[in-house]
Design an enzyme around this catalytic site. Structure first.
Site, short mmCIF file in Angstrom:
data_model
loop_
_atom_site.label_atom_id
_atom_site.label_comp_id
_atom_site.label_asym_id
_atom_site.label_seq_id
_atom_site.Cartn_x
_atom_site.Cartn_y
_atom_site.Cartn_z
N ASP A 190 0.83 -1.21 0.00
CA ASP A 190 0.00 0.00 0.00
C ASP A 190 0.86 1.26 0.00
O ASP A 190 0.50 2.27 -0.61
CB ASP A 190 -0.91 0.01 1.23
CG ASP A 190 -2.12 -0.92 1.09
OD1 ASP A 190 -2.28 -1.50 -0.01
OD2 ASP A 190 -2.88 -1.05 2.06
N HIS A 237 3.91 17.62 25.94
CA HIS A 237 2.65 18.31 26.16
C HIS A 237 1.64 17.98 25.06
O HIS A 237 2.00 17.70 23.92
CB HIS A 237 2.88 19.82 26.20
CG HIS A 237 3.88 20.26 27.23
ND1 HIS A 237 3.68 20.12 28.59
CD2 HIS A 237 5.12 20.82 27.09
CE1 HIS A 237 4.72 20.58 29.24
NE2 HIS A 237 5.62 21.01 28.35
N ALA A 270 -6.68 2.94 7.77
CA ALA A 270 -5.26 3.08 8.08
C ALA A 270 -5.10 3.71 9.48
O ALA A 270 -5.63 3.20 10.45
CB ALA A 270 -4.57 3.92 7.00
N LEU A 308 -8.24 4.31 11.64
CA LEU A 308 -8.83 3.12 12.24
C LEU A 308 -8.11 2.74 13.52
O LEU A 308 -8.73 2.39 14.53
CB LEU A 308 -8.80 1.96 11.24
CG LEU A 308 -9.40 0.63 11.72
CD1 LEU A 308 -10.87 0.79 12.06
CD2 LEU A 308 -9.21 -0.46 10.66
N ASN A 368 -4.49 9.17 1.78
CA ASN A 368 -4.98 8.54 3.01
C ASN A 368 -5.43 9.56 4.05
O ASN A 368 -6.60 9.61 4.40
CB ASN A 368 -3.90 7.64 3.62
CG ASN A 368 -4.07 6.18 3.24
OD1 ASN A 368 -4.93 5.84 2.44
ND2 ASN A 368 -3.23 5.33 3.79
#
Length: 336
Positions: A82, A173, A204, A207, A162
């Site tokens: 990919d 922080h 990707a 998720l 993507n």
């Protein structure tokens, strides 16, 4: 709103230029490139084959460099995973992308419909306009300084396949980021970062951060927080007509690193922002199901060639969607 659909790939004139994009040249990749080049030269002698200007460029191909004066490409052929397809997309980050025919080199992925063993059938169907393509949405990104003007060196919109991600990087922080949707303030996000993904990118990074899975034929933007301080800060899905602005708050104790499809771009300081919206230039990816032979139709349940949804197959095969722990164990046992 952009229409992201599957359509027939039709070349008005015979394809004349193919761009080969491959991952690191292992022996498996080298052998596959040699096989592809031999087949193309024998069956399609009028087709010119190009490759990026890299030290490992295959012998006998022409050098191709991205840019406004680049040679027009009719088809991209990728060999790898990919990530190789994401790299191919980045070569056309300022405009339209030619159709992409992607071959897996032993790895699994949502963007890899073809195994290298199917090269002849896949090339023939593509070059003779007998394949269908899924137009996978991309997003465009614009970068602004604290004064609202374009950041120096970022005068052009970047196209991303993507996701774009703002993250705190090595800072201890949390980021404080103001989110605006179509000019309206949505919220102040205090978190490790934020992801804006396409439907393709929803399987990707988004998720892994808890975002939803979105079918790639939909036209949408997915906003996913990364480890938010507030437990009520949940992912959101917006129509592709939306414009999402992420501005690093003046009160943020950390700058925000910006990653485009996993590639570090630059760091946004307090007051600086990135605006994300649907791109006019999706990626036409060739479907495996569209070139299946009639004899591959199985009796009983199911659909025939050209109608099967590659995505439904992939979420079951790659994600093992809704598989229980027991069924996974049985699946492993059945393979031994």
């Amino acid at each position: 709103m952009l229409s992201i659909v599957t359509s027939r790939l039709i070349y008005k004139t015979p394809p004349r230029a193919v761009l080969l994009v491959n991952k690191h040249r292992t022996k498996l990749v080298v052998d596959a490139i040699d096989t592809l080049l031999t087949y193309l030269r024998q069956k399609y002698p009028d087709v010119r084959v190009f490759h990026e200007d890299r030290p490992d460029i295959p012998p006998g191909v022409e050098v191709w460099r991205p840019g406004p004066d680049a040679e027009k490409i009719d088809l991209i052929v990728t060999l790898g995973g990919d990530g190789t397809i994401l790299h191919a997309s980045s070569l056309f980050k300022l405009g339209a992308v030619p159709p992409v025919l992607s071959f897996s080199m032993g790895t699994l992925g949502f963007l890899l419909p073809f195994h290298i063993d199917d090269y002849a059938k896949a090339l023939d169907s593509t070059l003779t306009s007998r394949a269908t393509v899924l137009h996978r949405m991309r997003v465009s990104c614009r970068f602004h300084g604290s004064d609202g003007e374009r950041l120096e060196g970022q005068a052009q919109d970047w196209q991303v396949m993507n996701e774009i991600a703002l993250h705190r990087g090595s800072s201890p922080h949390l980021n404080t980021i103001d989110i605006y949707v179509d000019g309206q303030r949505l919220t102040e996000a205090v978190s490790d970062g934020l992801i804006v993904s396409t439907p393709t990118g929803s399987t990707a990074y988004s998720l892994s951060a808890g975002g939803p899975i979105v079918h790639p034929s939909l036209s949408a933007l997915v906003l996913t927080p990364i480890c938010p301080r507030s437990l009520s800060f949940r992912p959101l899905v917006f129509p592709s007509s939306s414009s999402i602005k992420l501005r690093v708050s003046d009160r943020s104790r950390a700058s925000a690193g910006l990653a485009l499809d996993g590639q570090t771009s630059h760091v946004l300081g307090p007051g600086e922002a990135v605006t994300v919206q649907a791109s006019e230039y999706p990626i036409p990816c060739i479907n495996r199901s569209s070139i299946a032979d009639p004899e591959e139709i199985q009796d009983g349940e199911g659909v025939g060639p050209g109608k099967e949804d590659d995505w439904v197959r992939d979420i079951n095969n790659l994600l093992q969607y809704n598989a229980t722990f027991r069924s996974k164990a049985l699946l492993r046992h059945s393979r031994t």
